[in-house]
Every structure is written in C-alpha cells, then in structure tokens.
Design a protein around this motif. Sequence first.
Motif, PDB file in Angstrom:
ATOM      1  N   LEU A  91      -1.793  -8.198   1.030  1.00 36.21           N
ATOM      2  CA  LEU A  91      -3.192  -8.394   0.631  1.00 36.21           C
ATOM      3  C   LEU A  91      -3.607  -7.370  -0.413  1.00 36.21           C
ATOM      4  O   LEU A  91      -4.313  -7.697  -1.377  1.00 36.21           O
ATOM      5  CB  LEU A  91      -4.105  -8.331   1.852  1.00 36.21           C
ATOM      6  N   LEU A  92      -3.164  -6.124  -0.251  1.00 40.49           N
ATOM      7  CA  LEU A  92      -3.504  -5.103  -1.234  1.00 40.49           C
ATOM      8  C   LEU A  92      -2.847  -5.404  -2.582  1.00 40.49           C
ATOM      9  O   LEU A  92      -3.496  -5.298  -3.633  1.00 40.49           O
ATOM     10  CB  LEU A  92      -3.073  -3.736  -0.718  1.00 40.49           C
ATOM     11  N   ALA A  93      -1.579  -5.772  -2.548  1.00 39.21           N
ATOM     12  CA  ALA A  93      -0.887  -6.083  -3.796  1.00 39.21           C
ATOM     13  C   ALA A  93      -1.561  -7.247  -4.520  1.00 39.21           C
ATOM     14  O   ALA A  93      -1.772  -7.195  -5.743  1.00 39.21           O
ATOM     15  CB  ALA A  93       0.580  -6.413  -3.515  1.00 39.21           C
ATOM     16  N   PRO A 141       1.548  -2.842  -7.816  1.00 39.66           N
ATOM     17  CA  PRO A 141       2.961  -3.142  -7.591  1.00 39.66           C
ATOM     18  C   PRO A 141       3.316  -3.069  -6.107  1.00 39.66           C
ATOM     19  O   PRO A 141       2.883  -2.158  -5.399  1.00 39.66           O
ATOM     20  CB  PRO A 141       3.689  -2.031  -8.372  1.00 39.66           C
ATOM     21  N   LEU A 142       4.113  -4.010  -5.658  1.00 37.24           N
ATOM     22  CA  LEU A 142       4.476  -4.072  -4.249  1.00 37.24           C
ATOM     23  C   LEU A 142       5.178  -2.789  -3.794  1.00 37.24           C
ATOM     24  O   LEU A 142       4.966  -2.311  -2.676  1.00 37.24           O
ATOM     25  CB  LEU A 142       5.383  -5.286  -4.015  1.00 37.24           C
ATOM     26  N   ALA A 143       5.968  -2.208  -4.661  1.00 36.24           N
ATOM     27  CA  ALA A 143       6.683  -0.985  -4.297  1.00 36.24           C
ATOM     28  C   ALA A 143       5.739   0.161  -3.981  1.00 36.24           C
ATOM     29  O   ALA A 143       6.063   1.048  -3.189  1.00 36.24           O
ATOM     30  CB  ALA A 143       7.630  -0.579  -5.426  1.00 36.24           C
ATOM     31  N   ASP A 144       4.555   0.161  -4.594  1.00 38.13           N
ATOM     32  CA  ASP A 144       3.597   1.245  -4.385  1.00 38.13           C
ATOM     33  C   ASP A 144       2.832   1.105  -3.077  1.00 38.13           C
ATOM     34  O   ASP A 144       2.244   2.090  -2.607  1.00 38.13           O
ATOM     35  CB  ASP A 144       2.586   1.291  -5.535  1.00 38.13           C
ATOM     36  N   VAL A 145       2.806  -0.094  -2.510  1.00 40.96           N
ATOM     37  CA  VAL A 145       1.929  -0.340  -1.359  1.00 40.96           C
ATOM     38  C   VAL A 145       2.697  -0.692  -0.090  1.00 40.96           C
ATOM     39  O   VAL A 145       2.095  -1.004   0.933  1.00 40.96           O
ATOM     40  CB  VAL A 145       0.916  -1.467  -1.674  1.00 40.96           C
ATOM     41  N   GLY A 183       0.458   3.255   0.863  1.00 43.89           N
ATOM     42  CA  GLY A 183      -0.466   2.225   0.413  1.00 43.89           C
ATOM     43  C   GLY A 183      -1.883   2.405   0.921  1.00 43.89           C
ATOM     44  O   GLY A 183      -2.823   1.917   0.296  1.00 43.89           O
ATOM     45  N   HIS A 184      -2.052   3.127   2.041  1.00 42.11           N
ATOM     46  CA  HIS A 184      -3.401   3.231   2.577  1.00 42.11           C
ATOM     47  C   HIS A 184      -4.318   4.019   1.650  1.00 42.11           C
ATOM     48  O   HIS A 184      -5.488   3.660   1.462  1.00 42.11           O
ATOM     49  CB  HIS A 184      -3.398   3.850   3.974  1.00 42.11           C
TER      50      HIS A 184
END
Length: 355
Positions: A191-193, A199-203, A299-300
């Motif tokens: 949901l955040l991405a 980027p998915l890697a960051d979250v 990610g939080h």
Amino acid sequence: MQAIAEFALPAVADISDAALTARLQHLLDNKTKPLGSLGRLEALALRLGQVLGTDAPALVQPQMLVCAGDHGLAAKGVSAFPSDVTWQMVENFLAGGAAVSVLARQHGLQLTVVDCGVARNVGPHEAPGTTRLLVRKVAPGTADASVGPAMTAAQCRQAIANGMDVVRSLPGNAVLLGEMGIGNTSVASLLLARLAGLPLADVTGAGTGLDAAGIARKRAVLQQALDVNAEATSPLEALAALGGFEVATLVGAVLQAAAERRVIVVDGFITSAAVLVASRLQPAVLQRCVFAHRSGERGHALMLAQMQAEPLLDLGLRLGEGSGAALAWPLLQSACAVLAEMASFASAGVATQTA
C-alpha cells in the motif's frame, strides 16, 4: 472497482478552531513552568484538546481495537511464521496472554478483537471482564495478491462497513488501533509503495524476522503483486487489490472514529497503512490521530513522513498487536492531567519569568 467508488464513506470535517487553539496554548503557556519546557507533551495536550473540542480534554473509556485476518500472500513465504499463527495468536489474545493483553490490563484499556478474515474459526470466549471477540469474517483469508486482487470490490466494501459498525458499537472517546495477521507487513509495504510511489525495496523489511534471503523472496513476491494489480491506483482500488480484511476493517474504523471526533491512537506499520488509506480518502482524519511510535520495520518512517506524523516513541518495536499504542497511552493521560491539574502562575502565586 466502480462499486467501491460509489460506497458512501463517513464525512470527516476539518476541526481547525483558531480560538480553541489559542485558549489551549494560553493555558499551557501559563502553567508553572518555563515556556515550552514540557516539550512534546504540550503539543500532545494541544492535539487532544483540538480533537475533543475542549480546553479541558478528558479521556473516557478507551478502547483497544485489534483486527485480525489472514492473507493469501502468506503461502508464498513472505513471513517467517506460518499462517496458523494468526488464529493461534487470536486465541492468545482471548486467553489474556499476549503482549497487548498484558498492556491493556495494565493501562485499563478495554480490548476487543475482531475476526475480520481469520482462516480458522476462533473462540468464543464469553467470560465477563475479559477480552471481547467480535466475528466480522468477510472470508477465511484474502486471495493471493501476487496472482490477482486480494479482495473483490464487494468484500472490501463489506470489511470497511464492518469497521464502521464496530466503532459505532464502542463506548468512549478514544480508540487505540491494533492488528494481527501473518503476512500483513507485506500488505503495508504494498500500500505504501502504490499510494506513495516509493520503490518497493525502500519499504519492505524483515516483518516477523526474515533473513536476507527471505527478504529478497518477499520483495520478489510483492513486485509480482504490484505488477498484476498495476491498474489499482486509487486508495480504495489499491486497498481491495493489495490489502487485507483486517486493514480494510481498520480503514472503516478510522473513518468512523474520525467522524465521531474520537482520539485515534495509531500503533505501528500496519495500522499506519490503514490510516494512510483513510487519510487519502478523508484528509482531515489526520487531525484526530496520535501516532504512538516509530517501529523497527523498514518503511514505517517513510509512511509516517507521508502523513507528516511525528510519533511519540521510538523503541525499536515491531510486534504490532497495538502494543506500541498501549505503551504510549500513559503519555496521553499525562497530557490531559497537566492541562487539568497543573497550577498556573497566577493560581499558585508564582512569579513569571522575566525577559
């Protein structure tokens, strides 16, 4: 997803009130202390007064609401624990043995657990004075979001409506948010991405404790989910395609609590994801929120930044359940007590500071 778009959601009004804010600030500035010396506790007191619409805020019958559900994604190995842990932990909540159970008892919080979509039936446990179980099961777990939408539009709509109904049934003026569901850190990352374009890697992080290989596998599965559901871009479309029944139920709970002008105490990564969705639907939701802590989940911090939220605690927590919200609760009580009970310079006969 047109059916979701047509769903009537609670209206959440802007509660900005310059006169009330000025009164609250005046009270805080004239307590027997150097100006601003209670730091962020003063900002918290100000927020509570703004939410409750009074310069004498009091927290009444606080409710800890833990929503639980299972996820089809869990079968792809996105968690270090098997899906059976979801129902086993719900049983643990009901037996009073979980962290949130202990903390709720310690702080006088009524604990209600909602079965939003747990794969196995749990309870009932009807002993007076113990944790309550509400069964609002949409289905026994969502579909696998890596191969298609996790929920149908009708299922998502039902889960949101369930959350609204549950909050309507709860007394008090404060709701603390919690959750349980193996695989739901994946939902929060998705949901955040999608909603923030990150980027998915960051979250995406370790969740319940994945090693480096497990995190890589998790990211690969989540990328499949984003690719398969590429057209689900609006908040409600993303929620249905990527989310979980417990997250959608929490979205409804947040919207209803905000509409009723209750204080909303937000726990960690997953409950913050529900608030992110709700705030994209009704931005004034954030005026009612107190963010309990910054979790250890990757990610939080990025999610909190999306909502310009400054959490009260930073303890490296990553348990979920509402545990961080319960730990932060005494700070809210203290903020109200300072406003209500701390003397002013005038009432105490104390000289004010000079320039």
